[in-house]
Design a protein around this motif. Structure first.
Motif, mmCIF file in Angstrom:
data_model
loop_
_atom_site.group_PDB
_atom_site.id
_atom_site.type_symbol
_atom_site.label_atom_id
_atom_site.label_comp_id
_atom_site.label_asym_id
_atom_site.label_seq_id
_atom_site.Cartn_x
_atom_site.Cartn_y
_atom_site.Cartn_z
ATOM 1 N N LYS A 253 0.837 -1.215 0.000
ATOM 2 C CA LYS A 253 0.000 0.000 0.000
ATOM 3 C C LYS A 253 0.871 1.265 0.000
ATOM 4 O O LYS A 253 2.069 1.203 0.275
ATOM 5 C CB LYS A 253 -0.893 -0.015 1.248
ATOM 6 C CG LYS A 253 -0.102 0.020 2.560
ATOM 7 C CD LYS A 253 -0.993 -0.240 3.768
ATOM 8 C CE LYS A 253 -0.158 -0.184 5.053
ATOM 9 N NZ LYS A 253 -0.968 -0.544 6.231
ATOM 10 N N TYR B 236 5.019 1.735 0.298
ATOM 11 C CA TYR B 236 5.720 2.459 1.366
ATOM 12 C C TYR B 236 6.772 3.413 0.773
ATOM 13 O O TYR B 236 7.860 3.596 1.322
ATOM 14 C CB TYR B 236 6.389 1.498 2.352
ATOM 15 C CG TYR B 236 5.458 0.686 3.253
ATOM 16 C CD1 TYR B 236 4.319 0.055 2.762
ATOM 17 C CD2 TYR B 236 5.739 0.529 4.607
ATOM 18 C CE1 TYR B 236 3.496 -0.696 3.584
ATOM 19 C CE2 TYR B 236 4.915 -0.223 5.443
ATOM 20 C CZ TYR B 236 3.800 -0.834 4.924
ATOM 21 O OH TYR B 236 2.977 -1.585 5.739
ATOM 22 N N SER C 37 4.201 -6.982 10.450
ATOM 23 C CA SER C 37 5.636 -7.291 10.516
ATOM 24 C C SER C 37 6.101 -7.559 11.940
ATOM 25 O O SER C 37 6.805 -8.547 12.200
ATOM 26 C CB SER C 37 6.471 -6.128 9.963
ATOM 27 O OG SER C 37 6.251 -5.955 8.595
HETATM 28 C C1 LIG Z 1 -0.247 -1.495 6.893
HETATM 29 C C2 LIG Z 1 -0.875 -2.733 7.391
HETATM 30 C C3 LIG Z 1 -0.133 -3.921 7.541
HETATM 31 C C4 LIG Z 1 1.360 -3.967 7.407
HETATM 32 O O1 LIG Z 1 1.930 -3.515 8.618
HETATM 33 P P1 LIG Z 1 3.515 -3.504 8.839
HETATM 34 O O2 LIG Z 1 3.663 -3.069 10.228
HETATM 35 O O3 LIG Z 1 4.047 -2.532 7.849
HETATM 36 O O4 LIG Z 1 3.986 -4.879 8.570
HETATM 37 C C5 LIG Z 1 -0.796 -5.080 7.867
HETATM 38 N N1 LIG Z 1 -2.136 -5.083 8.046
HETATM 39 C C6 LIG Z 1 -2.867 -3.951 7.932
HETATM 40 C C7 LIG Z 1 -4.332 -4.023 8.157
HETATM 41 C C8 LIG Z 1 -2.273 -2.745 7.621
HETATM 42 O O5 LIG Z 1 -3.010 -1.634 7.542
#
Ligand SMILES: *Cc1c(COP(=O)(O)O)cnc(C)c1O
Length: 388
Positions: free
Chosen positions: A41, A45, A212
């Motif tokens: 998304k 990044y 993550s």
């Molecule tokens: C952005 C997002 C992620 C990824 O999170 P990270 O901390 O970058 O791994 C996963 N799930 C949802 C729902 C998110 O909005």
């Protein structure tokens, strides 16, 4: 329309796609047998949506994920045909293109199930639908109180042939703080939501909860899949909470600029807007042509460091819209000249400042640092064996 290029670029956001590929492969190995969903998304990044997605697939990403359906459709338009989830729609969105493209949509409420089912009937194929339960982030998803109604709505749409329930998921609030009690609570709520589904006779499909930080710090939350965003790009999701360097993930982004000017200033000279810093001695400074208009955090004023001619140099005074001033020191200026390379962000293994370091001094997170880097004036380049 991007700015006309300069050669070499005045400010370059360099993305090493092999790093993305290798990080994904490594994360996948760490979380197996759970599968990996690479989150791309917000223009990957800041690394490039399509390029990051291609590199993640090359590293074995089983799934890709975006926030909005438009992001997912951009991936389809670029030729990605694999499993692909999105989770952020707004009432009135036209969901038909996403359904037609086989993108998994996420429903937070019965109304959304109805909208997805209507789109499926219009398109003439069942929609792939995932259900999200709010286990304690209080962002998207059905609260535990609203969960049975969402599951029942999905069951009815499934029975009508309008949707296939492909997954069930939730999202942590405090995964970067492994000892935070909310983690256990959220996981327990997730388990109970899954039990409710079983009672209501709905197969949850792919179950996923971890981002993550949880993928790395909470293996018991891996379920069937983990959604890794920031770690994919080689940025630490939980600084201080674990031994990040031992994981062998490397940052994909570096930001380089060319020094525009070098000059000597005298003791007592105020530097940049507000004279936030005054030279305590005669010294040399370099003008670096990147500012908050290019994503350099203004909160990094006077606190961040930049690598110029192989040495860390302090950023002096306020970050401006277009430029920053870096102190070279009283004696070392001869090694730096206009056109020299200034590395704002890069790989700490090479002595370059990391996104985490910039974030720590600026009071933000590495996510924001990398995601905001770039823009109209900068040139983003992609490198590596991965065919972007
Ligand atoms: C952005 C997002 C992620 C990824 O999170 P990270 O901390 O970058 O791994 C996963 N799930 C949802 C729902 C998110 O909005």
């Amino acid at each position: 329309m991007p700015a006309p290029p300069t050669t070499p670029p005045r400010v370059e956001v360099r993305v090493d796609l092999d790093a993305v590929r290798d990080n994904v492969a490594r994360l996948r190995g760490l979380v197996a047998p759970a599968v990996l969903m690479a989150v791309v998304k917000a223009d990957g990044y800041g690394h490039g949506l399509v390029e990051a997605a291609g590199a993640a697939r090359a590293g074995g990403a089983d799934w890709l994920a975006t926030a909005t359906p438009e992001e997912a459709l951009a991936l389809r338009a670029a030729g990605d045909a694999g499993p692909l989830l999105c989770w952020l729609t707004t009432p009135g969105d036209d969901l038909r293109p996403a359904v037609a493209a086989g993108v998994d949509l996420t429903a937070y409420a019965p109304d959304e199930v109805a909208a997805v089912a209507a789109a499926a009937r219009a398109v003439g194929r069942p929609a792939r639908l995932q259900l999200k339960v709010d286990t304690g982030l209080s962002r998207g998803g059905a609260t535990p109180a609203g969960w049975p109604a969402l599951v029942r709505a999905a069951a009815a749409a499934r029975d009508a042939g309008d949707v296939v329930v492909t997954g069930t998921w939730s999202h942590f609030a405090c995964a970067d703080e492994p000892a935070h009690p909310a983690n256990d609570t959220q996981q327990a709520v997730f388990d109970s939501a899954l039990a409710t589904m079983a009672d209501l006779g709905v197969d949850p499909g792919l179950r996923h909860l971890a981002n993550s930080a949880a993928a790395l710090l909470r293996p018991a939350a891996a379920y069937d899949a983990v959604r890794c965003g920031i770690a994919t790009y080689g940025v630490d999701p939980a600084p201080g909470a674990h031994d990040w360097t031992a994981l062998g993930l490397r940052p994909a982004m570096s930001v380089r600029a060319r020094v525009a000017m070098v000059k000597r200033i005298e003791a007592g000279a105020g530097v940049s807007y507000g004279h936030r810093w005054t030279a305590p001695h005669d010294t040399w400074v370099a003008l670096v042509p990147a500012g908050y208009g290019d994503g350099v955090p203004r909160h990094a004023s006077d606190v961040a460091e930049v690598l110029v001619a192989g040495r860390r140099r302090p950023l002096r005074g306020t970050v401006c819209m277009d430029q920053v001033v870096v102190e070279l020191g009283p004696d070392d200026a001869d090694r730096v000249e206009p056109g020299s390379e200034a590395v704002l962000l890069g790989d700490p293994a090479r002595g370059e400042p990391s996104a985490t370091e910039w974030a720590e001094v600026s009071g933000t997170i590495g996510y924001e640092v990398v995601t905001r880097m770039g823009g109209w004036r900068t040139v983003r380049t992609h490198h590596g064996e991965v065919d972007a």
